[in-house]
Design a protein around this motif. Structure first.
Motif, PDB file in Angstrom:
ATOM      1  N   UNK A 126       0.837  -1.198   0.000  1.00 47.40           N
ATOM      2  CA  UNK A 126       0.000   0.000   0.000  1.00 47.40           C
ATOM      3  C   UNK A 126       0.868   1.243   0.000  1.00 47.40           C
ATOM      4  N   UNK A 127       0.330   2.308  -0.547  1.00 45.51           N
ATOM      5  CA  UNK A 127       1.007   3.608  -0.577  1.00 45.51           C
ATOM      6  C   UNK A 127       0.530   4.399   0.636  1.00 45.51           C
ATOM      7  N   UNK A 128       1.400   4.601   1.599  1.00 46.62           N
ATOM      8  CA  UNK A 128       1.013   5.270   2.842  1.00 46.62           C
ATOM      9  C   UNK A 128       0.527   6.697   2.587  1.00 46.62           C
ATOM     10  N   UNK A 129       1.078   7.350   1.588  1.00 47.27           N
ATOM     11  CA  UNK A 129       0.649   8.709   1.278  1.00 47.27           C
ATOM     12  C   UNK A 129      -0.827   8.745   0.903  1.00 47.27           C
ATOM     13  N   UNK A 130      -1.236   7.784   0.086  1.00 45.47           N
ATOM     14  CA  UNK A 130      -2.637   7.716  -0.333  1.00 45.47           C
ATOM     15  C   UNK A 130      -3.522   7.324   0.847  1.00 45.47           C
ATOM     16  N   UNK A 131      -3.082   6.381   1.661  1.00 44.20           N
ATOM     17  CA  UNK A 131      -3.848   5.958   2.836  1.00 44.20           C
ATOM     18  C   UNK A 131      -4.057   7.131   3.788  1.00 44.20           C
ATOM     19  N   UNK A 132      -2.998   7.878   4.048  1.00 40.33           N
ATOM     20  CA  UNK A 132      -3.108   9.022   4.964  1.00 40.33           C
ATOM     21  C   UNK A 132      -4.012  10.107   4.389  1.00 40.33           C
ATOM     22  N   UNK A 133      -3.890  10.350   3.094  1.00 35.09           N
ATOM     23  CA  UNK A 133      -4.734  11.353   2.435  1.00 35.09           C
ATOM     24  C   UNK A 133      -6.206  10.965   2.527  1.00 35.09           C
ATOM     25  N   UNK A 134      -6.522   9.711   2.169  1.00 36.20           N
ATOM     26  CA  UNK A 134      -7.913   9.248   2.195  1.00 36.20           C
ATOM     27  C   UNK A 134      -8.461   9.264   3.619  1.00 36.20           C
ATOM     28  N   UNK A 135      -7.659   8.831   4.576  1.00 33.75           N
ATOM     29  CA  UNK A 135      -8.114   8.805   5.964  1.00 33.75           C
ATOM     30  C   UNK A 135      -8.412  10.201   6.478  1.00 33.75           C
ATOM     31  N   UNK A 136      -7.582  11.157   6.110  1.00 36.83           N
ATOM     32  CA  UNK A 136      -7.811  12.544   6.535  1.00 36.83           C
ATOM     33  C   UNK A 136      -9.101  13.088   5.938  1.00 36.83           C
ATOM     34  N   UNK A 137      -9.350  12.804   4.669  1.00 36.45           N
ATOM     35  CA  UNK A 137     -10.578  13.262   4.011  1.00 36.45           C
ATOM     36  C   UNK A 137     -11.815  12.620   4.649  1.00 36.45           C
ATOM     37  N   UNK A 138     -11.693  11.342   4.990  1.00 36.70           N
ATOM     38  CA  UNK A 138     -12.810  10.657   5.634  1.00 36.70           C
ATOM     39  C   UNK A 138     -13.117  11.299   6.979  1.00 36.70           C
ATOM     40  N   UNK A 139     -12.085  11.637   7.734  1.00 40.24           N
ATOM     41  CA  UNK A 139     -12.308  12.255   9.047  1.00 40.24           C
ATOM     42  C   UNK A 139     -13.018  13.603   8.914  1.00 40.24           C
ATOM     43  N   UNK A 140     -12.641  14.381   7.928  1.00 40.17           N
ATOM     44  CA  UNK A 140     -13.281  15.689   7.724  1.00 40.17           C
ATOM     45  C   UNK A 140     -14.767  15.501   7.417  1.00 40.17           C
ATOM     46  N   UNK A 141     -15.070  14.613   6.488  1.00 38.53           N
ATOM     47  CA  UNK A 141     -16.466  14.376   6.113  1.00 38.53           C
ATOM     48  C   UNK A 141     -17.239  13.731   7.261  1.00 38.53           C
ATOM     49  N   UNK A 142     -16.604  12.796   7.945  1.00 33.44           N
ATOM     50  CA  UNK A 142     -17.276  12.096   9.040  1.00 33.44           C
ATOM     51  C   UNK A 142     -17.634  13.040  10.180  1.00 33.44           C
ATOM     52  N   UNK A 143     -16.805  14.042  10.420  1.00 32.86           N
ATOM     53  CA  UNK A 143     -17.118  14.995  11.491  1.00 32.86           C
ATOM     54  C   UNK A 143     -18.380  15.777  11.173  1.00 32.86           C
ATOM     55  N   UNK A 144     -18.568  16.114   9.897  1.00 38.80           N
ATOM     56  CA  UNK A 144     -19.789  16.808   9.472  1.00 38.80           C
ATOM     57  C   UNK A 144     -20.995  15.884   9.634  1.00 38.80           C
TER      58      UNK A 144
END
Length: 223
Positions: A126-144
């Protein structure tokens, strides 16, 4: 002529359509497309069903549609289902959340699945950069979403809608991808409520789990 739905039972996108159809009482004929064998990328599939090589695809007589949200909207309009909302105001909200789900939510879970599951089948790390990017985006949306669900049983109104089905779809794989959804208690409670109160959603979860777990086992992959 029956409505045909082409797809792989391991697909969360197919799950959205088959669940919605069952909830609405719409009989469909399932047409198996094995994504693990590349059957959605054959010349015939690309030419006749979806040039993007993706499922699900719906064929209803002379109507052909791909993209799960579009299919569900078509089916709901066909039978006049309140999954689209009981009032014009609810319908607008349902559409808003469905579009939100496509733009701000589901796509990032796909990134995680591709990196943490899909690449395992290809023998790639896995590409950690992509995993971290996707996880950060999920957290932003999930908080809303978590804040929105703080005092609600459903995403829109007082009943299940296509918005719930769209937004719940990524939960098909979160225990495999380790998406950071458990950090959001209202979101977790909402998903569990749907599983416990919507039999079709629980049934399709079992179908997805069996398909993916069997494929992982056959490939000798342990998560």
């Amino acid at each position: 002529m029956s409505i045909k739905i082409y797809g792989d039972p391991g697909s969360g996108s197919l799950r959205r359509v088959t669940s919605a159809a069952k909830i609405m009482g719409i009989p469909v004929e399932r047409m198996h497309v094995d994504l693990f064998k590349g059957e959605s990328h054959t010349p015939e599939f690309l030419e006749k069903l979806n040039p993007h090589g993706l499922t699900p695809v719906m064929v209803d007589s002379d109507v052909k549609l791909y993209e799960s949200s579009a299919i569900n909207l078509y089916l709901a309009e066909k039978v006049g289902s309140d999954l689209l909302g009981k009032t014009p105001e609810e319908r607008r909200e349902v559409l808003q959340w469905m579009f939100w789900s496509g733009e701000q939510w589901r796509v990032f879970f796909v990134f995680l699945f591709d990196e943490r599951i899909g690449k395992r089948f290809l023998g790639q790390p896995e590409d950690k950069t992509i995993v971290d990017f996707a996880s950060a985006k999920i957290r932003v949306a999930a908080s809303v979403l978590d804040a929105h669900l703080a005092d609600r049983q459903f995403t829109v109104g007082d009943h299940l809608t296509l918005a719930d089905i769209d937004i719940a779809a990524p939960f098909s794989q979160t225990h495999r991808t380790k998406a950071p959804v458990d950090e959001f208690p209202n979101l977790v409670a909402w998903q569990q409520r749907i599983l416990e109160t919507v039999p079709a959603w629980a049934e399709t979860k079992r179908e997805v789990d069996h398909r993916i777990d069997s494929a992982l086992g056959a490939a000798g992959i342990k998560l």
